[in-house]
Design a protein around this motif. Structure first.
Motif, PDB file in Angstrom:
ATOM      1  N   LEU A 129       3.747 -15.406 -12.627  1.00  0.00           N
ATOM      2  CA  LEU A 129       4.276 -14.807 -11.408  1.00  0.00           C
ATOM      3  C   LEU A 129       3.202 -13.873 -10.862  1.00  0.00           C
ATOM      4  O   LEU A 129       2.702 -13.013 -11.585  1.00  0.00           O
ATOM      5  CB  LEU A 129       5.555 -14.029 -11.714  1.00  0.00           C
ATOM      6  N   SER A 130       2.811 -14.058  -9.584  1.00  0.00           N
ATOM      7  CA  SER A 130       1.712 -13.254  -9.040  1.00  0.00           C
ATOM      8  C   SER A 130       2.078 -12.642  -7.700  1.00  0.00           C
ATOM      9  O   SER A 130       2.849 -13.208  -6.919  1.00  0.00           O
ATOM     10  CB  SER A 130       0.452 -14.110  -8.872  1.00  0.00           C
ATOM     11  N   LEU A 131       1.508 -11.475  -7.452  1.00  0.00           N
ATOM     12  CA  LEU A 131       1.638 -10.784  -6.177  1.00  0.00           C
ATOM     13  C   LEU A 131       0.271 -10.202  -5.844  1.00  0.00           C
ATOM     14  O   LEU A 131      -0.299  -9.441  -6.623  1.00  0.00           O
ATOM     15  CB  LEU A 131       2.677  -9.672  -6.259  1.00  0.00           C
ATOM     16  N   ASP A 132      -0.268 -10.583  -4.664  1.00  0.00           N
ATOM     17  CA  ASP A 132      -1.625 -10.171  -4.285  1.00  0.00           C
ATOM     18  C   ASP A 132      -1.644  -9.491  -2.937  1.00  0.00           C
ATOM     19  O   ASP A 132      -0.743  -9.682  -2.101  1.00  0.00           O
ATOM     20  CB  ASP A 132      -2.549 -11.391  -4.218  1.00  0.00           C
ATOM     21  N   GLY A 133      -2.698  -8.728  -2.713  1.00  0.00           N
ATOM     22  CA  GLY A 133      -2.970  -8.150  -1.411  1.00  0.00           C
ATOM     23  C   GLY A 133      -4.415  -8.398  -1.028  1.00  0.00           C
ATOM     24  O   GLY A 133      -5.321  -8.187  -1.846  1.00  0.00           O
ATOM     25  N   PHE A 134      -4.648  -8.883   0.208  1.00  0.00           N
ATOM     26  CA  PHE A 134      -5.998  -9.172   0.695  1.00  0.00           C
ATOM     27  C   PHE A 134      -6.271  -8.379   1.969  1.00  0.00           C
ATOM     28  O   PHE A 134      -5.390  -8.261   2.834  1.00  0.00           O
ATOM     29  CB  PHE A 134      -6.167 -10.659   1.025  1.00  0.00           C
ATOM     30  N   TYR A 135      -7.493  -7.884   2.085  1.00  0.00           N
ATOM     31  CA  TYR A 135      -7.922  -7.200   3.307  1.00  0.00           C
ATOM     32  C   TYR A 135      -9.266  -7.768   3.735  1.00  0.00           C
ATOM     33  O   TYR A 135     -10.200  -7.830   2.937  1.00  0.00           O
ATOM     34  CB  TYR A 135      -8.047  -5.694   3.080  1.00  0.00           C
ATOM     35  N   ASN A 136      -9.358  -8.213   4.999  1.00  0.00           N
ATOM     36  CA  ASN A 136     -10.617  -8.708   5.558  1.00  0.00           C
ATOM     37  C   ASN A 136     -10.786  -8.158   6.965  1.00  0.00           C
ATOM     38  O   ASN A 136      -9.880  -8.283   7.806  1.00  0.00           O
ATOM     39  CB  ASN A 136     -10.640 -10.235   5.618  1.00  0.00           C
ATOM     40  N   GLY A 137     -11.933  -7.543   7.225  1.00  0.00           N
ATOM     41  CA  GLY A 137     -12.252  -7.081   8.559  1.00  0.00           C
ATOM     42  C   GLY A 137     -13.052  -8.123   9.326  1.00  0.00           C
ATOM     43  O   GLY A 137     -13.229  -9.253   8.870  1.00  0.00           O
ATOM     44  N   PRO A 138     -13.590  -7.776  10.506  1.00  0.00           N
ATOM     45  CA  PRO A 138     -14.384  -8.716  11.298  1.00  0.00           C
ATOM     46  C   PRO A 138     -15.793  -8.878  10.722  1.00  0.00           C
ATOM     47  O   PRO A 138     -16.359  -7.924  10.175  1.00  0.00           O
ATOM     48  CB  PRO A 138     -14.424  -8.064  12.676  1.00  0.00           C
TER      49      PRO A 138
END
Length: 256
Positions: free
Chosen positions: A83-92
């Motif tokens: 069971l997985s929970l992720d967070g991703f952040y990508n700018g320009p």
């Protein structure tokens, strides 16, 4: 939203069902996310999904990821439910940043000064269910493979720009444009390989495909005549292109 409800219901069932199984361990992962294909590309306004109808390029830069994974024993040596929970952040990326700095879209509706007060960033939060297999080469070293499917919630921060227009007849006016983007839900899947060292440290590589979703949102344009301080606000709902976040991850995990 119905799809999202089903995903969360499935996750809840697995968590409750997991109480009947022996939980082997969990892990906290940190790493870098490298956007792939159209999620990473930017060839100008005409191909930019946040501004152009039917466009698919997102212009995302290398970002970061943080995630949690829980592994449940199913009675087969080395095999577990994940069971997985992720967070991703990508700018320009750098090309898109350059167009922001140069006021690439300002010339379309204003002349004079133009700048961006805020530019969009991508945030993705996928939750997935899957399987994990760990093969122990020796007590201090193991090799694992895993795969999962689930859903992703996509968030795009708003874009805000302000420009001025000067004319002999109308005097000077300012135009402030705020483009908000709707949150979106999409089907997602992942696959990964890596090493487990001393049962405490995991080093691995994964690929995440977070699914395609349309880009839509409300645009508010406020025009102010500076000479007499008169303002007019117009709001429209706009539909642009679509985005499919595909990323390769290099990350390290700490078991608990």
């Amino acid at each position: 939203m119905k799809k999202l409800a089903r995903i969360f219901a499935l996750v809840a069932m697995m968590v409750i069902g997991g109480q009947a199984m022996a939980q082997t361990n969990g892990a906290l992962y940190l790493g870098a996310s490298f956007p792939m294909k159209d999620f990473a590309k930017y060839d100008g306004l005409n191909e930019f999904a946040l501004q152009t109808v039917d466009a698919t390029q997102a212009g995302a830069a290398i970002g970061f990821n943080a995630g949690l994974k829980w592994y449940f024993n199913v009675g087969v040596k080395g095999l577990g439910v994940m069971l997985s929970l992720d967070g991703f952040y990508n700018g320009p990326n750098s090309d898109l940043k350059a167009d922001y700095r140069n006021g690439q879209w300002g010339g379309q509706y204003v002349s004079g000064s133009f700048s961006y007060n805020a530019t969009p960033k991508y945030i993705n939060v996928p939750a997935m269910l899957g399987v994990n297999y760990l093969y122990n080469i020796n007590p201090q070293l193991g090799v694992y493979a895993e795969a999962g499917v689930g859903g992703n919630m996509r968030f795009i921060t708003e874009m805000e720009s302000i420009g001025t227009l000067s004319s002999i007849i109308g005097g000077e006016s300012s135009v402030k444009t705020t483009q908000k983007y709707d949150n979106a839900f999409s089907f997602a899947f992942q696959a990964g390989l890596g090493f487990e060292i001393a049962k405490n440290l995991r080093i691995g590589c994964s690929i995440y495909n977070l699914g395609k979703a349309d880009v839509k949102g409300e645009e508010t344009k406020k025009t102010t005549i500076l000479n007499d301080n008169f303002s007019n606000t117009e709001t429209t709902y706009r539909t642009f292109g679509s985005i499919q976040p595909i990323m390769v991850l290099a990350r390290i995990g700490f078991s608990f």
